[in-house]
Design an enzyme around this catalytic site. Structure first.
Site, PDB file in Angstrom:
ATOM      1  N   GLY B  26       0.825  -1.196   0.000  1.00 33.64           N
ATOM      2  CA  GLY B  26       0.000   0.000   0.000  1.00 33.64           C
ATOM      3  C   GLY B  26       0.858   1.243   0.000  1.00 33.64           C
ATOM      4  O   GLY B  26       1.795   1.363   0.782  1.00 33.64           O
ATOM      5  N   GLY B  28      -0.319   4.519   0.286  1.00 37.62           N
ATOM      6  CA  GLY B  28      -0.973   5.715   0.817  1.00 37.62           C
ATOM      7  C   GLY B  28      -0.171   6.301   1.972  1.00 37.62           C
ATOM      8  O   GLY B  28       1.008   5.974   2.158  1.00 37.62           O
ATOM      9  N   GLY B  31       1.402   3.780   4.626  1.00 39.34           N
ATOM     10  CA  GLY B  31       2.418   2.953   3.986  1.00 39.34           C
ATOM     11  C   GLY B  31       3.684   3.745   3.725  1.00 39.34           C
ATOM     12  O   GLY B  31       4.797   3.294   4.024  1.00 39.34           O
ATOM     13  N   PHE B 132     -13.188  21.662  13.402  1.00 37.70           N
ATOM     14  CA  PHE B 132     -13.779  20.447  12.838  1.00 37.70           C
ATOM     15  C   PHE B 132     -14.763  19.885  13.860  1.00 37.70           C
ATOM     16  O   PHE B 132     -14.785  20.322  15.014  1.00 37.70           O
ATOM     17  CB  PHE B 132     -12.670  19.430  12.553  1.00 37.70           C
ATOM     18  CG  PHE B 132     -12.452  19.155  11.093  1.00 37.70           C
ATOM     19  CD1 PHE B 132     -12.163  20.177  10.215  1.00 37.70           C
ATOM     20  CD2 PHE B 132     -12.529  17.850  10.585  1.00 37.70           C
ATOM     21  CE1 PHE B 132     -11.947  19.917   8.865  1.00 37.70           C
ATOM     22  CE2 PHE B 132     -12.312  17.587   9.244  1.00 37.70           C
ATOM     23  CZ  PHE B 132     -12.022  18.623   8.380  1.00 37.70           C
ATOM     24  N   ASP B 235      -8.106  -4.929   0.463  1.00 37.00           N
ATOM     25  CA  ASP B 235      -7.240  -6.047   0.062  1.00 37.00           C
ATOM     26  C   ASP B 235      -6.484  -6.655   1.259  1.00 37.00           C
ATOM     27  O   ASP B 235      -6.396  -7.869   1.383  1.00 37.00           O
ATOM     28  CB  ASP B 235      -6.254  -5.594  -1.016  1.00 37.00           C
ATOM     29  CG  ASP B 235      -6.969  -5.104  -2.266  1.00 37.00           C
ATOM     30  OD1 ASP B 235      -8.152  -5.463  -2.449  1.00 37.00           O
ATOM     31  OD2 ASP B 235      -6.362  -4.366  -3.062  1.00 37.00           O
ATOM     32  N   GLN B 254     -18.199   4.531   9.058  1.00 34.63           N
ATOM     33  CA  GLN B 254     -18.631   5.916   9.120  1.00 34.63           C
ATOM     34  C   GLN B 254     -19.312   6.347   7.827  1.00 34.63           C
ATOM     35  O   GLN B 254     -18.765   6.161   6.752  1.00 34.63           O
ATOM     36  CB  GLN B 254     -17.427   6.828   9.362  1.00 34.63           C
ATOM     37  CG  GLN B 254     -17.780   8.303   9.377  1.00 34.63           C
ATOM     38  CD  GLN B 254     -16.676   9.128  10.009  1.00 34.63           C
ATOM     39  OE1 GLN B 254     -15.722   9.499   9.335  1.00 34.63           O
ATOM     40  NE2 GLN B 254     -16.786   9.393  11.290  1.00 34.63           N
ATOM     41  N   HIS B 256     -20.228   9.592   6.078  1.00 34.64           N
ATOM     42  CA  HIS B 256     -19.903  11.012   6.159  1.00 34.64           C
ATOM     43  C   HIS B 256     -21.145  11.813   5.782  1.00 34.64           C
ATOM     44  O   HIS B 256     -21.798  11.494   4.791  1.00 34.64           O
ATOM     45  CB  HIS B 256     -18.747  11.338   5.213  1.00 34.64           C
ATOM     46  CG  HIS B 256     -18.150  12.690   5.421  1.00 34.64           C
ATOM     47  ND1 HIS B 256     -18.830  13.853   5.152  1.00 34.64           N
ATOM     48  CD2 HIS B 256     -16.930  13.068   5.889  1.00 34.64           C
ATOM     49  CE1 HIS B 256     -18.039  14.884   5.439  1.00 34.64           C
ATOM     50  NE2 HIS B 256     -16.892  14.428   5.887  1.00 34.64           N
ATOM     51  N   LEU B 266     -17.092  13.400  -1.831  1.00 33.21           N
ATOM     52  CA  LEU B 266     -17.157  14.109  -0.562  1.00 33.21           C
ATOM     53  C   LEU B 266     -16.941  15.609  -0.697  1.00 33.21           C
ATOM     54  O   LEU B 266     -16.148  16.048  -1.498  1.00 33.21           O
ATOM     55  CB  LEU B 266     -16.041  13.550   0.321  1.00 33.21           C
ATOM     56  CG  LEU B 266     -16.246  13.763   1.794  1.00 33.21           C
ATOM     57  CD1 LEU B 266     -17.347  12.840   2.257  1.00 33.21           C
ATOM     58  CD2 LEU B 266     -14.968  13.467   2.526  1.00 33.21           C
ATOM     59  N   GLU B 269     -15.819  18.275   5.828  1.00 33.72           N
ATOM     60  CA  GLU B 269     -16.385  18.810   7.055  1.00 33.72           C
ATOM     61  C   GLU B 269     -15.848  20.220   7.317  1.00 33.72           C
ATOM     62  O   GLU B 269     -16.467  21.021   8.015  1.00 33.72           O
ATOM     63  CB  GLU B 269     -15.968  17.881   8.202  1.00 33.72           C
ATOM     64  CG  GLU B 269     -16.585  18.159   9.532  1.00 33.72           C
ATOM     65  CD  GLU B 269     -16.303  17.005  10.491  1.00 33.72           C
ATOM     66  OE1 GLU B 269     -16.720  15.870  10.185  1.00 33.72           O
ATOM     67  OE2 GLU B 269     -15.654  17.229  11.512  1.00 33.72           O
ATOM     68  N   ARG B 300     -19.609  13.103  13.414  1.00 35.12           N
ATOM     69  CA  ARG B 300     -20.165  12.730  12.110  1.00 35.12           C
ATOM     70  C   ARG B 300     -21.343  11.776  12.186  1.00 35.12           C
ATOM     71  O   ARG B 300     -22.305  11.886  11.415  1.00 35.12           O
ATOM     72  CB  ARG B 300     -19.069  12.110  11.241  1.00 35.12           C
ATOM     73  CG  ARG B 300     -18.115  13.137  10.737  1.00 35.12           C
ATOM     74  CD  ARG B 300     -17.040  12.530   9.879  1.00 35.12           C
ATOM     75  NE  ARG B 300     -16.130  13.581   9.437  1.00 35.12           N
ATOM     76  CZ  ARG B 300     -14.976  13.358   8.837  1.00 35.12           C
ATOM     77  NH1 ARG B 300     -14.574  12.125   8.607  1.00 35.12           N
ATOM     78  NH2 ARG B 300     -14.218  14.360   8.457  1.00 35.12           N
ATOM     79  N   HIS B 367     -17.886   6.282   4.132  1.00 29.80           N
ATOM     80  CA  HIS B 367     -16.657   7.056   4.065  1.00 29.80           C
ATOM     81  C   HIS B 367     -15.448   6.358   4.679  1.00 29.80           C
ATOM     82  O   HIS B 367     -14.346   6.432   4.154  1.00 29.80           O
ATOM     83  CB  HIS B 367     -16.898   8.389   4.764  1.00 29.80           C
ATOM     84  CG  HIS B 367     -15.742   9.329   4.727  1.00 29.80           C
ATOM     85  ND1 HIS B 367     -15.145   9.708   3.538  1.00 29.80           N
ATOM     86  CD2 HIS B 367     -15.068   9.991   5.700  1.00 29.80           C
ATOM     87  CE1 HIS B 367     -14.156  10.557   3.797  1.00 29.80           C
ATOM     88  NE2 HIS B 367     -14.069  10.728   5.101  1.00 29.80           N
ATOM     89  N   GLU B 401      -5.974   3.023   7.689  1.00 32.57           N
ATOM     90  CA  GLU B 401      -7.385   2.623   7.718  1.00 32.57           C
ATOM     91  C   GLU B 401      -7.553   1.105   7.733  1.00 32.57           C
ATOM     92  O   GLU B 401      -8.523   0.583   8.279  1.00 32.57           O
ATOM     93  CB  GLU B 401      -8.149   3.236   6.535  1.00 32.57           C
ATOM     94  CG  GLU B 401      -9.660   3.056   6.673  1.00 32.57           C
ATOM     95  CD  GLU B 401     -10.475   3.802   5.629  1.00 32.57           C
ATOM     96  OE1 GLU B 401      -9.926   4.712   4.971  1.00 32.57           O
ATOM     97  OE2 GLU B 401     -11.659   3.472   5.466  1.00 32.57           O
ATOM     98  N   ARG B 412     -15.125   7.841  14.055  1.00 27.84           N
ATOM     99  CA  ARG B 412     -13.901   8.631  13.916  1.00 27.84           C
ATOM    100  C   ARG B 412     -14.221  10.122  13.852  1.00 27.84           C
ATOM    101  O   ARG B 412     -15.182  10.514  13.197  1.00 27.84           O
ATOM    102  CB  ARG B 412     -13.153   8.231  12.645  1.00 27.84           C
ATOM    103  CG  ARG B 412     -11.962   9.100  12.360  1.00 27.84           C
ATOM    104  CD  ARG B 412     -11.110   8.576  11.237  1.00 27.84           C
ATOM    105  NE  ARG B 412     -11.705   8.721   9.910  1.00 27.84           N
ATOM    106  CZ  ARG B 412     -11.805   9.869   9.245  1.00 27.84           C
ATOM    107  NH1 ARG B 412     -11.376  10.993   9.785  1.00 27.84           N
ATOM    108  NH2 ARG B 412     -12.334   9.898   8.035  1.00 27.84           N
ATOM    109  N   SER B 417      -8.053  10.809  10.825  1.00 20.86           N
ATOM    110  CA  SER B 417      -7.539   9.705  10.003  1.00 20.86           C
ATOM    111  C   SER B 417      -6.135  10.019   9.515  1.00 20.86           C
ATOM    112  O   SER B 417      -5.249   9.166   9.556  1.00 20.86           O
ATOM    113  CB  SER B 417      -8.454   9.392   8.832  1.00 20.86           C
ATOM    114  OG  SER B 417      -8.495  10.470   7.951  1.00 20.86           O
ATOM    115  N   LEU B 418      -5.896  11.265   9.072  1.00 25.18           N
ATOM    116  CA  LEU B 418      -4.548  11.604   8.610  1.00 25.18           C
ATOM    117  C   LEU B 418      -3.559  11.522   9.775  1.00 25.18           C
ATOM    118  O   LEU B 418      -2.419  11.108   9.604  1.00 25.18           O
ATOM    119  CB  LEU B 418      -4.522  12.996   7.964  1.00 25.18           C
ATOM    120  CG  LEU B 418      -5.243  13.140   6.619  1.00 25.18           C
ATOM    121  CD1 LEU B 418      -5.027  14.531   6.034  1.00 25.18           C
ATOM    122  CD2 LEU B 418      -4.798  12.086   5.612  1.00 25.18           C
TER     123      LEU B 418
END
Lengths: 245, 601
Positions: B26, B28, B31, B132, B235, B254, B256, B266, B269, B300, B367, B401, B412, B417-418
């Site tokens: 991965g 992202g 990873g 947020f 995966d 979740q 969103h 999306l 938020e 959320r 989401h 994730e 969440r 998440s970031l």
């Protein structure tokens, strides 16, 4: 939405470039007729997904579906763009649409091109912040105005639409860096936190890297993010000239 | 030997082998954070990604990274962030993990800034932070906080590109456009690498590694309507379940609040953080009724349910009264263009609306998976022994994730998440680095172990008749959407579970019509479907089993939270399809644990 609805087109003639070097067959255009939901302005990528349901062997890249990941750059009725954010109402000529791979790069299969040359040029400009100073505990300070200089530069999604629309890049894909890489070069040259401006300019100071840009501006007209690589290239040229004087 | 149309079965002897110190599946945020850590310390590291790394779904994250860096408010405190996160999780987030994330966060955020991430700035030249949902000062007593660090509304893009660039600098090997099929596990239950193939050539490999990190992201594609990229097919989750390891809290998905109506894409938020709000068909700002204090910036799950109730009670907008409006037109063009430029583009493209002029039609969209592969704070994957104790799976890590270190619990918070990606991607990398320095000893895999990991790939490759992949996938998505959505009830879920069993049988019998070697996306999609069914079934079984309403899991037949029985994680194994429970961690190291209270906003 309105363009489609008023013409009440429900069947699209899709002509798509097909090539699998392993098959031993020459490249050809495959014609498909695809029924789309009436009154809805779907995207080119939606159409491709429908085509793939008819023929699962049709190959193309896709991921986010919202114009941020840069996977599905392709040539749509003669113009480079992203399939996922190009509505049929914009792309169609009559009820026909022709899809080809991005021009100028080797084709791996169907709409999938080999991006190696493109990525290699990107790597050449050292696409990362260089700052040899001792790092503060917190962020490196940057004023709102300094940060604004990065707007229009950092948003590039590396889809390749610009460089593959550029005749200078077609001619010299190994020596001319191309609009995408040069946009990135300018992003780091413009960053107040980067301390390698002079080295970066040194690296660009030859007859090809930057100066093979002749201001044709295809890059500007095709960029799906509305960025202006020509302007960035001109800024680099100005800096190089100023330095030489 | 590339996979080809002759229907030949692969076995261990036909695979090429590549060996690494660490592989990360991965490309992202999590990873690339893990690989960066490893590559910087000089270990031979490879990122195996089915797409070019910057195409990963982190790129779509908009609003920002929530973290108490004390920029907007010099008195901000990571403990307040921890409190909000525990409350947001509806008290099933693990407090040791949440503590670690909130405390370590600032270091990781400043590290990214030093790498070059182009954060927006304040007048003092510091990182810009916006409000947020679910954010408070002083443990919920000091009003709305502004804690989400942002690069306009393109924070994920800025973050992912920065990390890719840093990995180029560090010399990470990229196996870009390679598809990982299954884990290779030896007789001692240790993971020794993965089976993968290079998509361009169809050449299969055994990627041998001392440590394997699953950073495969979400699986929102189990639903019909989702903000997730087409590649988000769970995966890693599928691989883990097939290897006989469990997943945790898979019922927690979740939805969103603000997906663009009709498309699912999306809008952040951050729109509400910048002052936007939701209205029903009467133009009423209805969140004032549901969450009098936080209004549109309630968490959320609360906002998504409120929207659905407005729609179900006939106050939805549009001819079918099936969505609501997100109003930004009162903010003025300057705020919208400066702070939300990406949103302006998206709503013009997908909703045909300029948000400066008109409200955006929105509806909740799938989401984020709060659940996933259970890990400890070092990213080590955990399995559960029959007596309920946790055991580390040697050689296997997960982050982002795909993982469930459980910082999000039942729900969440935006921007977390970031933060999860960078903090736990990094901690997995650090742990592997130390383990490699100490010398990892893993026993080898036999040819039989490798052959076992080839079963699925062979089944797809040699299929001669059977089910159509796209059709089965559509059935799966429709079933999940109808029976396991925002509101759930036992009757519908029972029906959905039966249907999923039928769908599973079909997935066992899928037919890959195109067997060509070169860039065969049909093969990739067939294998992805085998992962989607694992995720969908785990979700469905756990959702039916959790007989309460908590966080994102809202049941009409069990409307109350049941702390007596369900202040627990759910643990699911694919072979038994049974759910067991796991204790939630209430033992943070430096602060007192936050005890469950009634959750209101």
């Amino acid at each position: 939405m309105d363009a489609i609805a008023s013409k009440s087109i429900s069947s699209i003639n899709l002509s798509i470039y097909r090539y699998d070097p392993d098959s031993g067959k020459k490249p050809y255009m495959q014609d498909l007729s695809i029924d789309i939901p009436e009154g809805q302005d779907i995207m080119v990528l939606d159409l491709l997904n429908m085509a793939k349901e008819q023929d699962p062997s049709i190959s193309f890249r896709r991921s986010c579906g919202e114009g941020v990941c840069g996977s599905d750059g392709m040539n749509i009725n003669g113009k480079n763009g992203l399939g996922c954010i190009t509505p049929l109402s914009e792309a169609l000529k009559g009820n026909k649409i022709v899809l080809r791979p991005l021009p100028g790069l080797p084709v791996i299969k169907d709409l999938i091109v080999d991006m190696k040359q493109f990525v290699d040029q990107y790597k050449k400009i050292k696409p990362y912040l260089i700052n040899d100073e001792e790092k503060p505990e917190r962020e490196i300070k940057q004023t709102v105005e300094e940060r604004e200089k990065l707007d229009g530069l950092y948003e590039c999604i590396m889809c390749g639409c610009c460089s593959t629309a550029c005749p200078s890049f077609w001619w010299n894909p190994d020596k001319f860096l191309g609009p995408a890489a040069l946009l990135q070069a300018h992003r780091f040259i413009s960053d107040s936190r980067d301390t390698a401006t002079e080295e970066r300019l040194d690296q660009l100071e030859d007859a090809f890297s930057v100066f093979k840009c002749h201001g044709i501006m295809n890059c500007v007209s095709v960029c799906p993010k509305g960025l202006n690589p020509t302007k960035a290239i001109n800024e680099i040229k100005k800096k190089l000239v100023k330095r030489a004087l | 030997m590339a996979m080809n149309g002759k229907g030949e079965e692969l076995d261990a002897s036909k695979l090429k082998v590549l060996e690494f110190d660490g592989i990360v599946v991965g490309g992202g945020g999590s990873g690339l954070m893990a690989s960066l850590q490893l590559a910087q310390s000089g270990f031979k590291t490879a990122v195996v990604s089915k797409v070019f790394p910057t195409r990963s779904h982190t790129v779509s994250a908009q609003g920002g990274i929530t973290c108490a860096i004390q920029s907007a408010d010099p008195d901000d405190d990571w403990r307040w962030h921890m409190y909000d996160t525990v409350k947001g999780s509806d008290f099933i987030g693990d407090q040791d993990s949440i503590e670690y994330m909130c405390q370590e966060g600032p270091k990781a955020v400043f590290e990214l800034e030093h790498m070059g991430l182009p954060f927006s700035r304040t007048e003092e030249g510091k990182i810009y932070q916006r409000a947020f949902g679910g954010q408070s000062k002083d443990y919920g007593k000091g009003g709305q906080a502004e804690r989400t660090c942002a690069a306009a509304d393109r924070t994920g893009h800025a973050l992912l590109h920065t990390l890719y660039q840093a990995n180029l600098k560090a010399g990470t090997n990229f196996l870009s456009e390679w598809f990982a099929v299954d884990l290779v596990k030896n007789g001692d239950n240790q993971v020794v690498g993965v089976i993968a193939f290079e998509i361009e050539t169809g050449e299969p490999y055994f990627l041998k590694s001392k440590a394997t990190v699953l950073a495969t992201g979400g699986a929102g594609r189990i639903y019909q309507t989702t903000s997730n990229a087409m590649i988000n097919t769970g995966d890693g989750t599928g691989m883990v379940l097939r290897a006989g390891f469990p997943v945790q809290d898979m019922e927690m998905w979740q939805f969103h609040p603000t997906g663009i109506y009709g498309h699912g894409t999306l809008v952040t938020e951050g729109c509400r953080g910048e002052g936007g709000y939701l209205v029903n068909k009467d133009g009423e700002r209805f969140m004032e009724r549901y969450a009098p204090n936080y209004k549109d910036l309630a968490s959320r799950d609360v906002v998504a349910r409120s929207m659905m109730l407005e729609i179900l009670e006939g106050r939805g907008c549009g001819p079918d009264a099936d969505h609501v409006y997100l109003k930004l037109d009162h903010l003025g063009p300057e705020i919208v263009h400066k702070r939300l430029p990406g949103i302006t583009e998206l709503s013009k493209t997908f909703a045909h609306v300029d948000p400066v002029e008109h409200p955006i039609p929105v509806v909740p969209t799938c989401h984020y998976a709060m659940g996933g592969i259970p890990t400890n704070v070092h990213g080590q994957v955990l399995t559960q022994a029959t007596d309920g104790t946790d055991n580390v799976v040697h050689g296997l890590y997960a982050a982002g994730e795909a993982a469930c270190v459980s910082v999000h619990g039942g729900n969440r918070l935006g921007g977390n998440s970031l933060l999860d990606l960078i903090v736990f991607g990094r901690s997995a990398g650090l742990h592997i680095e130390n383990a490699l320095k100490d010398g990892i000893t893993l026993s080898k895999a036999t040819n039989d172990d490798i052959d076992l990991a080839l079963v699925n790939l062979n089944r797809v490759n040699i299929s001669s008749t059977g089910e159509d992949v796209a059709t089965v996938k559509a059935e799966l998505q429709k079933n999940m959407q109808l029976n396991f959505g925002v509101f759930r009830t036992g009757d519908l879920m029972e029906k959905g579970l039966v249907e999923l069993e039928n769908i599973r049988e079909k997935t066992q019998n899928i037919h890959l019509t195109d067997k060509s070697s070169r860039f065969n996306t049909a093969r990739v999609e067939a294998l992805e479907l085998l992962n989607l069914i694992e995720v969908a079934q785990a979700t469905a079984v756990c959702a039916n089993e959790r007989k309460e309403s908590r966080g994102a899991h809202a049941r009409d037949d069990f409307q109350e939270r049941d702390d007596e029985n369900w202040l627990k994680h759910s643990i699911y194994f694919a072979d038994t399809k049974e759910v067991t429970k796991r204790d939630v961690n209430f033992r943070p190291k430096t602060v007192q644990a936050f005890q469950p209270i009634v959750r209101s906003y």
